[in-house]
Design a protein around this motif. Structure first.
Motif, PDB file in Angstrom:
ATOM      1  N   THR A  26     -30.150 -17.022   6.193  1.00  0.00           N
ATOM      2  CA  THR A  26     -29.022 -15.476   6.258  1.00  0.00           C
ATOM      3  C   THR A  26     -28.505 -16.162   8.019  1.00  0.00           C
ATOM      4  O   THR A  26     -29.952 -16.320   8.481  1.00  0.00           O
ATOM      5  CB  THR A  26     -29.757 -14.467   6.273  1.00  0.00           C
ATOM      6  OG1 THR A  26     -30.022 -15.224   4.897  1.00  0.00           O
ATOM      7  CG2 THR A  26     -28.896 -13.585   6.370  1.00  0.00           C
ATOM      8  N   VAL A  27     -27.314 -15.571   8.922  1.00  0.00           N
ATOM      9  CA  VAL A  27     -27.725 -15.937  10.275  1.00  0.00           C
ATOM     10  C   VAL A  27     -27.303 -14.505  10.538  1.00  0.00           C
ATOM     11  O   VAL A  27     -27.365 -14.284  11.703  1.00  0.00           O
ATOM     12  CB  VAL A  27     -26.404 -16.893  10.738  1.00  0.00           C
ATOM     13  CG1 VAL A  27     -24.883 -16.314  10.163  1.00  0.00           C
ATOM     14  CG2 VAL A  27     -26.579 -17.124  11.617  1.00  0.00           C
ATOM     15  N   SER A  28     -26.117 -13.775   9.589  1.00  0.00           N
ATOM     16  CA  SER A  28     -27.261 -12.098   9.716  1.00  0.00           C
ATOM     17  C   SER A  28     -26.108 -11.528   8.724  1.00  0.00           C
ATOM     18  O   SER A  28     -25.784 -12.034   7.467  1.00  0.00           O
ATOM     19  CB  SER A  28     -24.376 -12.268  10.960  1.00  0.00           C
ATOM     20  OG  SER A  28     -24.930 -10.945  11.160  1.00  0.00           O
ATOM     21  N   GLY A  52     -22.926 -21.310  11.108  1.00  0.00           N
ATOM     22  CA  GLY A  52     -22.918 -20.742  12.933  1.00  0.00           C
ATOM     23  C   GLY A  52     -22.508 -19.557  13.218  1.00  0.00           C
ATOM     24  O   GLY A  52     -22.658 -18.714  12.922  1.00  0.00           O
ATOM     25  N   ASN A  53     -23.855 -19.911  14.227  1.00  0.00           N
ATOM     26  CA  ASN A  53     -23.270 -18.441  15.124  1.00  0.00           C
ATOM     27  C   ASN A  53     -22.377 -18.589  16.169  1.00  0.00           C
ATOM     28  O   ASN A  53     -22.759 -17.612  17.152  1.00  0.00           O
ATOM     29  CB  ASN A  53     -24.609 -18.538  15.699  1.00  0.00           C
ATOM     30  CG  ASN A  53     -24.292 -19.639  17.233  1.00  0.00           C
ATOM     31  OD1 ASN A  53     -23.802 -20.369  16.901  1.00  0.00           O
ATOM     32  ND2 ASN A  53     -25.281 -19.736  18.512  1.00  0.00           N
ATOM     33  N   CYS A  69     -25.203 -23.153  17.499  1.00  0.00           N
ATOM     34  CA  CYS A  69     -26.534 -23.285  16.881  1.00  0.00           C
ATOM     35  C   CYS A  69     -25.900 -22.411  15.145  1.00  0.00           C
ATOM     36  O   CYS A  69     -25.211 -22.051  15.068  1.00  0.00           O
ATOM     37  CB  CYS A  69     -27.703 -22.786  16.558  1.00  0.00           C
ATOM     38  SG  CYS A  69     -28.162 -20.919  16.797  1.00  0.00           S
ATOM     39  N   THR A  70     -26.978 -23.418  13.922  1.00  0.00           N
ATOM     40  CA  THR A  70     -26.114 -22.539  12.665  1.00  0.00           C
ATOM     41  C   THR A  70     -27.659 -23.488  12.204  1.00  0.00           C
ATOM     42  O   THR A  70     -28.873 -23.560  11.907  1.00  0.00           O
ATOM     43  CB  THR A  70     -25.519 -23.892  12.039  1.00  0.00           C
ATOM     44  OG1 THR A  70     -25.210 -23.865  10.749  1.00  0.00           O
ATOM     45  CG2 THR A  70     -26.359 -25.448  11.514  1.00  0.00           C
ATOM     46  N   THR A  71     -27.703 -21.757  10.842  1.00  0.00           N
ATOM     47  CA  THR A  71     -28.479 -22.012   9.697  1.00  0.00           C
ATOM     48  C   THR A  71     -28.579 -23.116   8.826  1.00  0.00           C
ATOM     49  O   THR A  71     -28.935 -22.949   7.827  1.00  0.00           O
ATOM     50  CB  THR A  71     -28.652 -20.333   9.242  1.00  0.00           C
ATOM     51  OG1 THR A  71     -27.563 -19.777   8.599  1.00  0.00           O
ATOM     52  CG2 THR A  71     -28.741 -19.130  10.544  1.00  0.00           C
ATOM     53  N   VAL A 328     -27.436 -14.770  13.642  1.00  0.00           N
ATOM     54  CA  VAL A 328     -26.866 -13.609  15.202  1.00  0.00           C
ATOM     55  C   VAL A 328     -27.143 -12.238  15.470  1.00  0.00           C
ATOM     56  O   VAL A 328     -27.271 -11.048  14.505  1.00  0.00           O
ATOM     57  CB  VAL A 328     -25.096 -13.369  14.886  1.00  0.00           C
ATOM     58  CG1 VAL A 328     -23.584 -12.390  14.929  1.00  0.00           C
ATOM     59  CG2 VAL A 328     -24.411 -14.867  14.516  1.00  0.00           C
ATOM     60  N   GLU A 329     -26.533 -12.112  16.726  1.00  0.00           N
ATOM     61  CA  GLU A 329     -26.699 -10.464  17.207  1.00  0.00           C
ATOM     62  C   GLU A 329     -26.156  -9.685  16.121  1.00  0.00           C
ATOM     63  O   GLU A 329     -24.778  -9.800  16.532  1.00  0.00           O
ATOM     64  CB  GLU A 329     -27.522  -9.964  18.426  1.00  0.00           C
ATOM     65  CG  GLU A 329     -28.598  -9.648  18.846  1.00  0.00           C
ATOM     66  CD  GLU A 329     -28.827  -9.745  20.377  1.00  0.00           C
ATOM     67  OE1 GLU A 329     -28.129  -8.963  20.480  1.00  0.00           O
ATOM     68  OE2 GLU A 329     -29.270 -10.671  20.735  1.00  0.00           O
TER      69      GLU A 329
END
Ligand code: NAG
Ligand code: NAG
Ligand code: NAG
Ligand code: NAG
Ligand code: NAG
Length: 347
Positions: A26-28, A52-53, A69-71, A328-329
């Motif tokens: 999970t990135v976000s 990706g971010n 970067c990427t997850t 990702v914030e």
């Protein structure tokens, strides 16, 4: 059964086409929807996103060059992949709680325990070509390419049946891969619920997107059929053969096992307030760096053989710790995880 059975995997190894299957953490997870509601903060409903971010409300251009970067397992894949989020509705007090995701156990291999991946999804790029010679040329997507499958506006079974390849599996154990349904399983599933999204395989060759995010693509699968596509002839209107993208998301329902409603009603609901599951949908924005995806598609690599520690593959991989670190914030700062009196965006 539409999963790739082991026997066919062996046969496929001799063919000239690649089949990618890999995990992305999970990135976000927030209310953003850069594809259907670009620039809108917050968007209508909560999504869970991997990749990706460069993901943000108004992302555009070649995200393969913007992300840092990427997850995903493959470190050159800065694409974004997302679906809605599943919630549990408490049968007596009506509060909602987000259902956690868990990674696919099949993604592990020597020296790498898939259970360490933080949530996320399993991603496939493939086309099933076990009967023919496997010589069809498959083009990678182009920078800026995007598409969706399914729609949150679909609310009945007959419309859901017109959506090829969007299904659910009630997981008896973490490796169950059969018995697909159009609706969310109407009974408790011991190992949770798998949501499956297959995308079409023929592109018009011109448009990176279309107003409905779908008509630049064509699905050779007849409505009612599920699963991975065999290599089929693309029509003249959509002549370019692209890999078939597919997502599997494993929703871990076990923390709700002893809260199943006394009246046997189905307690899970998508973040867009769909308790039947007919409105299931998924989104994709291409973001592989340079020619990395084409390089893999041109090869004949298969799953872990496309690149993994210990296996010299055509793709670069990264450790699970690095996948999990990329994030990702949130720009939408609301609670989507606790027990909630209503679904985010429902007002
Ligand atoms: C979102 O990404 C785009 C590029 O894809 C960039 O131009 C824009 O500044 C970003 N927006 C925010 C709020 O970060
Ligand atoms: C509903 O029940 C859950 C589980 O017991 C609890 O955590 C939550 O706080 C309850 N919500 C309300 C509004 O009481
Ligand atoms: C399904 O929903 C669509 C759109 O709301 C509607 O046009 C159609 O008549 C419905 N079909 C059935 C069988 O209810
Ligand atoms: C599902 O969640 C439970 C906690 O509720 C946990 O014990 C279990 O390991 C999880 N299952 C998987 C496959 O991750
Ligand atoms: C992939 O194959 C095509 C056709 O053989 C070739 O033109 C192209 O250069 C190859 N691309 C990569 C990245 O290997």
């Amino acid at each position: 059964m539409h999963r790739l059975p082991p026997l066919l995997l062996l046969q496929a190894a001799s063919l000239s086409e690649a089949a990618l299957r890999f995990g992305c953490a999970t990135v976000s997870s927030q209310r953003l929807d850069p594809l259907v509601e670009p620039g809108q903060v917050p968007s209508a409903h909560v999504h869970q996103i991997v990749g990706g971010n460069a993901f943000n409300a108004s992302m555009a251009g070649d995200i393969g060059e913007q992300a840092t970067c990427t997850t995903c397992t493959y470190s050159e894949d800065f694409s974004n992949y997302w679906t809605a989020v599943l919630y549990f509705r408490h049968p007596t007090n009506g509060s909602y709680k987000r259902v956690p995701q868990y990674p696919n156990a099949q993604l592990g291999y020597e020296g790498r325990d898939a259970r360490d991946i933080k949530g996320g999804m399993t991603i496939y790029y493939t086309e099933r070509d076990f009967e023919t010679d496997g010589d069809e040329y498959i083009s990678a997507f182009k920078p800026g390419f995007r598409m969706t499958v399914g729609s949150p506006t679909i609310t009945n079974l007959s419309d859901a049946q017109r959506q090829p390849g969007l299904r659910y599996t009630c997981l008896e154990d973490i490796l169950t891969r059969s018995h697909e349904t159009y609706e969310l399983p109407a009974r408790p599933c011991p190992a949770g619920i798998m949501a499956i999204h297959h995308f079409p395989t023929c592109w018009d060759g011109v448009n990176l997107d279309s107003p409905d995010h779908q008509s630049h693509m064509y699905n050779t699968k007849p409505p009612g059929d599920g699963g991975f596509l065999n290599v089929d002839k693309c029509p003249e209107s959509h002549p370019v053969k692209v890999p078939q993208l597919a997502y599997e998301t494993m929703w871990n329902t076990s923390m709700f096992a002893d809260m199943w409603p006394a009246d046997e009603s189905q307690p899970f609901v998508w973040s867009f307030m769909d308790s039947k599951g007919y409105g299931t949908h998924a989104d994709y924005v291409f973001g592989w760096k340079g020619d990395s995806l084409q390089r893999a598609l041109n090869s004949s690599c298969m799953f872990h053989g496309c690149g993994s520690p210990g296996v010299q593959g055509v793709l670069k991989t990264q450790p699970i710790a690095d996948m999990n670190k990329c994030a990702v914030e949130n720009t939408v700062t609301e609670d989507t995880e606790g027990w909630l009196s209503e679904l985010p965006g429902s007002r």
